[in-house]
Design a protein around this motif. Structure first.
Motif, mmCIF file in Angstrom:
data_model
loop_
_atom_site.group_PDB
_atom_site.id
_atom_site.type_symbol
_atom_site.label_atom_id
_atom_site.label_comp_id
_atom_site.label_asym_id
_atom_site.label_seq_id
_atom_site.Cartn_x
_atom_site.Cartn_y
_atom_site.Cartn_z
ATOM 1 N N ALA A 195 -6.446 0.436 -1.865
ATOM 2 C CA ALA A 195 -6.552 1.538 -0.900
ATOM 3 C C ALA A 195 -5.336 2.450 -0.987
ATOM 4 O O ALA A 195 -5.455 3.681 -0.887
ATOM 5 N N GLY A 196 -4.169 1.860 -1.181
ATOM 6 C CA GLY A 196 -2.960 2.666 -1.331
ATOM 7 C C GLY A 196 -3.004 3.535 -2.574
ATOM 8 O O GLY A 196 -2.537 4.683 -2.562
ATOM 9 N N ALA A 197 -3.578 3.001 -3.661
ATOM 10 C CA ALA A 197 -3.716 3.797 -4.886
ATOM 11 C C ALA A 197 -4.661 4.970 -4.659
ATOM 12 O O ALA A 197 -4.429 6.081 -5.162
ATOM 13 N N LEU A 198 -5.735 4.748 -3.893
ATOM 14 C CA LEU A 198 -6.642 5.843 -3.555
ATOM 15 C C LEU A 198 -5.902 6.918 -2.768
ATOM 16 O O LEU A 198 -6.040 8.120 -3.053
ATOM 17 N N ASP A 199 -5.108 6.514 -1.800
ATOM 18 C CA ASP A 199 -4.345 7.486 -1.010
ATOM 19 C C ASP A 199 -3.385 8.282 -1.887
ATOM 20 O O ASP A 199 -3.273 9.508 -1.757
ATOM 21 N N ARG A 200 -2.696 7.604 -2.781
ATOM 22 C CA ARG A 200 -1.743 8.304 -3.649
ATOM 23 C C ARG A 200 -2.463 9.265 -4.588
ATOM 24 O O ARG A 200 -1.948 10.337 -4.910
ATOM 25 N N SER A 201 -3.670 8.880 -5.008
ATOM 26 C CA SER A 201 -4.429 9.784 -5.879
ATOM 27 C C SER A 201 -4.794 11.063 -5.133
ATOM 28 O O SER A 201 -4.806 12.151 -5.717
ATOM 29 N N LEU A 202 -5.081 10.943 -3.844
ATOM 30 C CA LEU A 202 -5.449 12.117 -3.053
ATOM 31 C C LEU A 202 -4.251 13.024 -2.785
ATOM 32 O O LEU A 202 -4.422 14.215 -2.520
ATOM 33 N N THR A 203 -3.041 12.470 -2.856
ATOM 34 C CA THR A 203 -1.848 13.312 -2.725
ATOM 35 C C THR A 203 -1.480 13.974 -4.044
ATOM 36 O O THR A 203 -0.542 14.772 -4.091
ATOM 37 N N GLY A 204 -2.202 13.617 -5.116
ATOM 38 C CA GLY A 204 -1.960 14.232 -6.412
ATOM 39 C C GLY A 204 -1.051 13.448 -7.329
ATOM 40 O O GLY A 204 -0.643 13.958 -8.381
ATOM 41 N N ALA A 233 0.822 -1.215 0.000
ATOM 42 C CA ALA A 233 0.000 0.000 0.000
ATOM 43 C C ALA A 233 0.853 1.262 0.000
ATOM 44 O O ALA A 233 0.379 2.333 -0.388
ATOM 45 N N GLY A 234 2.107 1.144 0.437
ATOM 46 C CA GLY A 234 2.989 2.311 0.472
ATOM 47 C C GLY A 234 2.551 3.361 1.465
ATOM 48 O O GLY A 234 2.701 4.560 1.220
ATOM 49 N N VAL A 235 2.012 2.911 2.612
ATOM 50 C CA VAL A 235 1.446 3.870 3.557
ATOM 51 C C VAL A 235 2.510 4.811 4.117
ATOM 52 O O VAL A 235 2.225 5.994 4.385
ATOM 53 N N ASP A 236 3.732 4.328 4.276
ATOM 54 C CA ASP A 236 4.794 5.203 4.798
ATOM 55 C C ASP A 236 5.056 6.380 3.866
ATOM 56 O O ASP A 236 5.425 7.471 4.317
ATOM 57 N N GLU A 237 4.841 6.155 2.570
ATOM 58 C CA GLU A 237 5.163 7.186 1.579
ATOM 59 C C GLU A 237 4.140 8.314 1.541
ATOM 60 O O GLU A 237 4.473 9.439 1.162
ATOM 61 N N VAL A 238 2.877 8.029 1.906
ATOM 62 C CA VAL A 238 1.855 9.080 1.845
ATOM 63 C C VAL A 238 1.694 9.801 3.176
ATOM 64 O O VAL A 238 1.181 10.927 3.207
ATOM 65 N N CYS A 239 2.107 9.165 4.268
ATOM 66 C CA CYS A 239 2.009 9.833 5.569
ATOM 67 C C CYS A 239 2.838 11.116 5.554
ATOM 68 O O CYS A 239 3.983 11.129 5.099
ATOM 69 N N GLY A 240 2.245 12.187 6.033
ATOM 70 C CA GLY A 240 2.927 13.473 6.064
ATOM 71 C C GLY A 240 2.664 14.347 4.861
ATOM 72 O O GLY A 240 2.920 15.552 4.889
ATOM 73 N N LYS A 241 2.133 13.757 3.776
ATOM 74 C CA LYS A 241 1.797 14.537 2.587
ATOM 75 C C LYS A 241 0.337 14.965 2.658
ATOM 76 O O LYS A 241 -0.508 14.219 3.160
ATOM 77 N N PRO A 242 0.003 16.158 2.138
ATOM 78 C CA PRO A 242 -1.405 16.554 2.089
ATOM 79 C C PRO A 242 -2.201 15.545 1.260
ATOM 80 O O PRO A 242 -1.716 15.106 0.211
ATOM 81 N N PRO A 243 -3.383 15.119 1.721
ATOM 82 C CA PRO A 243 -4.130 15.593 2.894
ATOM 83 C C PRO A 243 -3.876 14.776 4.161
ATOM 84 O O PRO A 243 -4.709 14.770 5.062
ATOM 85 N N PHE A 244 -2.743 14.079 4.225
ATOM 86 C CA PHE A 244 -2.446 13.216 5.377
ATOM 87 C C PHE A 244 -1.309 13.796 6.214
ATOM 88 O O PHE A 244 -0.442 13.077 6.711
#
Length: 583
Positions: free
Chosen positions: A363-372, A18-29
């Motif tokens: 779910a990880g792809a959804l998160d990355r999409s929200l980071t742009g 999912a790459g959750v570590d990569e999206v943490c800290g980026k908007p909107p997370f």
């Protein structure tokens, strides 16, 4: 046997797939950090194991009842929901502006898997609320958001989805529920069926998202609008006010998920109509509802993962204790040592991990999409019909194998294996049947872009195979997966050139073949990560490699069978006529 959340596997897939570590800290997370993930999952596991799981049997034995127009849920569910809401679990991925935690959807997905595994009937209520929150956040007017979202995010109010009518199931063009304008709102008249948790006493209010047709709207799906219709109309201070003109008229008697209150709802029975507020623009309700449906479909796929995990744990625990016959090469021992029982358990374990990998990847792809991130939204949308359609079919296989491992003891109620089979059966039906998702996958998600996104995914899978081919431990699996990737690429190009009728006939086999292959790719990808980290936890990481190798050798051939069947869908003289079927 008591459910135990597989936290180590969850954290591994969240990090590596999912790459959750990569999206943490980026908007909107911005407020999320990788260091928080273990603690969040551990708290979710405590609630699942200690509060929800003990009520699973209670919901089965003492389902909700309709008394004087009000649903009374199973004893203990209200207290469990209070703890759920007070723990902030309704707010996991919601916008902090309305009191949400703003966590990545991948983390929420892991928690959702636990809720479903521990108590599927209970979990349906908060999952639908989360989907309603996401829909209102995405499409609601600011005034509606301010009036409803804080209470929904806090868990004080729950949400539902109202689509189906007696004459309008999967085909929503037949929706007849009416919306009559009245000042700044509308009056809703009509009947809806199969409404999960359409009524209960666990929360102060229930917010129904209802598809209806404004008088004079175009026929078909182009004339459907979406309305927010609360059980109690809020006062100026946003506390529940007078009872709206709506309510349950019956509870469905179902094969499974007995603890979930599945209601037939009527709007406007008293004659004045239920007060409802338009979400977004007129006649765009179905497109808005797809936000809620996609969220719900991701979570139904996670239900498949959760129930598969529960079934696997139950089967392993039983097989490790049950002594019957003499295993080969042993004087005595539990049935887990019989080769075919071990085969069934490995099928269950490997398919469950493949399904988890697909859901977390989506779910990880959804998160990355929200980071742009470019291309992430297309990947999420490609994976949704796989996560829902394939994962829930896997749950049928795994639930059935759980009963088979139990033998005759699985067919009686005391082991709980029969409940798993019953509960799993709805998953391939609600939130869109497997065929609907197969047609979505082969049509909107493959044909519409000329197979571009699926081709990108298969190219990535091929690159993973090339890396794994260099590993002594994974070379065989890499060869098996690589061959299947080539077959999928060839079949995709062939289907793109065929007509609609052939694609429709091939759709389910194409979905099931691709789902099996994508699961193999992600297990291979995770096995490479496990091999690189072998020294940190040899037993855990070696298990990931063995599961990958078993899946590639024993499960992946199913993809080849599905691809062959899809290719043969257009051959002549294989479909019976109506007369031959007795129609």
């Amino acid at each position: 046997m008591t459910y135990r959340a597989p936290l180590k596997e969850m954290r591994f897939f969240l990090r590596e797939l999912a790459g959750v570590d990569e999206v943490c800290g980026k908007p909107p997370f911005e407020d999320a950090s990788p260091e928080l993930v273990p603690a969040i999952l551990e708290e979710a596991a405590k609630l699942a194991e200690n509060v929800l799981a003990p009520l699973n049997g209670a919901g089965e034995a003492d389902p909700p009842r309709l008394v004087d127009g009000q649903v009374r849920e199973t004893a203990g569910f209200a207290e469990a929901y209070r703890q759920f809401a007070e723990g902030g679990w309704s707010a996991c991925s919601a916008n902090p502006r309305f009191g949400g935690m703003g966590l990545p959807h991948a983390i929420n997905s892991a928690a959702s898997e636990m809720w479903a595994a521990a108590n599927l009937s209970f979990s349906i209520c908060p999952i639908l609320s989360m989907a309603a929150i996401e829909t209102l956040e995405s499409h609601g007017e600011a005034e509606l958001q301010e009036k409803f979202l804080e209470n929904m995010v806090s868990g004080r109010w729950t949400g539902t989805m109202n689509l189906t009518e007696p004459q309008a199931g999967s085909d929503l063009a037949g929706v007849r529920t009416r919306a009559v304008p009245e000042g700044d709102h509308y009056r809703i008249f009509g009947q809806k069926i199969f409404i999960s948790w359409g009524d209960h006493e666990m929360a102060e209010n229930i917010v129904h998202l209802v598809l209806a047709r404004i008088e004079g709207a175009p026929e078909g799906v182009q004339g459907i609008s979406l309305f927010l219709v609360p059980k109690y109309v809020p006062e100026e201070d946003n506390t529940p006010g007078e009872r709206n003109d709506l309510g349950p008229i019956a509870l469905e008697k179902k094969m499974g998920i007995h603890g979930s209150a599945t209601c037939a709802m009527v709007y406007g029975e008293e004659g004045k109509g239920a007060a409802g507020w338009l979400i977004g623009e007129e006649n765009k309700g179905l497109s808005y509802m797809f936000t809620m449906m996609n969220s719900a479909r991701l979570h139904v796929g996670l239900e498949g993962v959760g129930l598969s995990e529960l079934a696997t744990q139950k089967a392993v625990a039983f097989a490790a204790e049950r002594v019957q016959g003499r295993p080969l090469g042993r004087r005595d021992g539990a049935i887990i040592h019989h080769p075919d029982v071990r085969r069934m358990v490995m099928f269950m374990k490997s398919m469950t991990e493949a399904a988890r990998a697909i859901s977390y990847k989506a779910a990880g792809a959804l998160d990355r999409s929200l980071t742009g991130e470019d291309g992430a939204r297309a990947r999420y949308e490609l994976l949704i019909p796989v996560a829902k359609g394939w994962n829930t079919e896997v749950a049928q296989d795994v639930a059935s194998l759980c009963m088979q491992v139990h033998g005759g003891m699985g067919y009686v109620e005391e082991t709980g294996a029969a409940q798993i089979v019953r509960d799993a059966r709805i998953m391939t039906i609600y939130e869109g049947t497997t065929a609907i998702h197969a047609n979505d996958f082969i049509g909107r998600k493959t044909q519409r872009d000329g197979g571009a996104e699926l081709s990108r995914l298969l190219l990535e899978a091929g690159e993973t195979c090339a890396l794994a081919a260099k590993s002594d431990r994974l070379a065989n699996a890499a060869g098996f997966v690589g061959a299947s990737v080539s077959h999928a690429q060839e079949l995709t190009q062939w289907l793109l050139k065929e007509g609609d009728e052939t694609r429709a006939a091939a759709a389910v086999n194409f979905l099931m073949g691709c789902g099996t292959l994508i699961g193999a790719w992600l297990l291979l990808k995770s096995a490479l990560a496990a091999e690189a980290a072998m020294e940190q936890d040899p037993h855990f990481h070696q298990s990931r490699i063995r599961i990958c190798n078993f899946y590639a050798a024993q499960v992946l051939p199913r993809a080849e069978a599905c691809f062959s069947a899809a290719r043969r869908a257009s051959l002549p003289d294989q479909w019976l006529t109506d007369m031959a079927l007795g129609i």
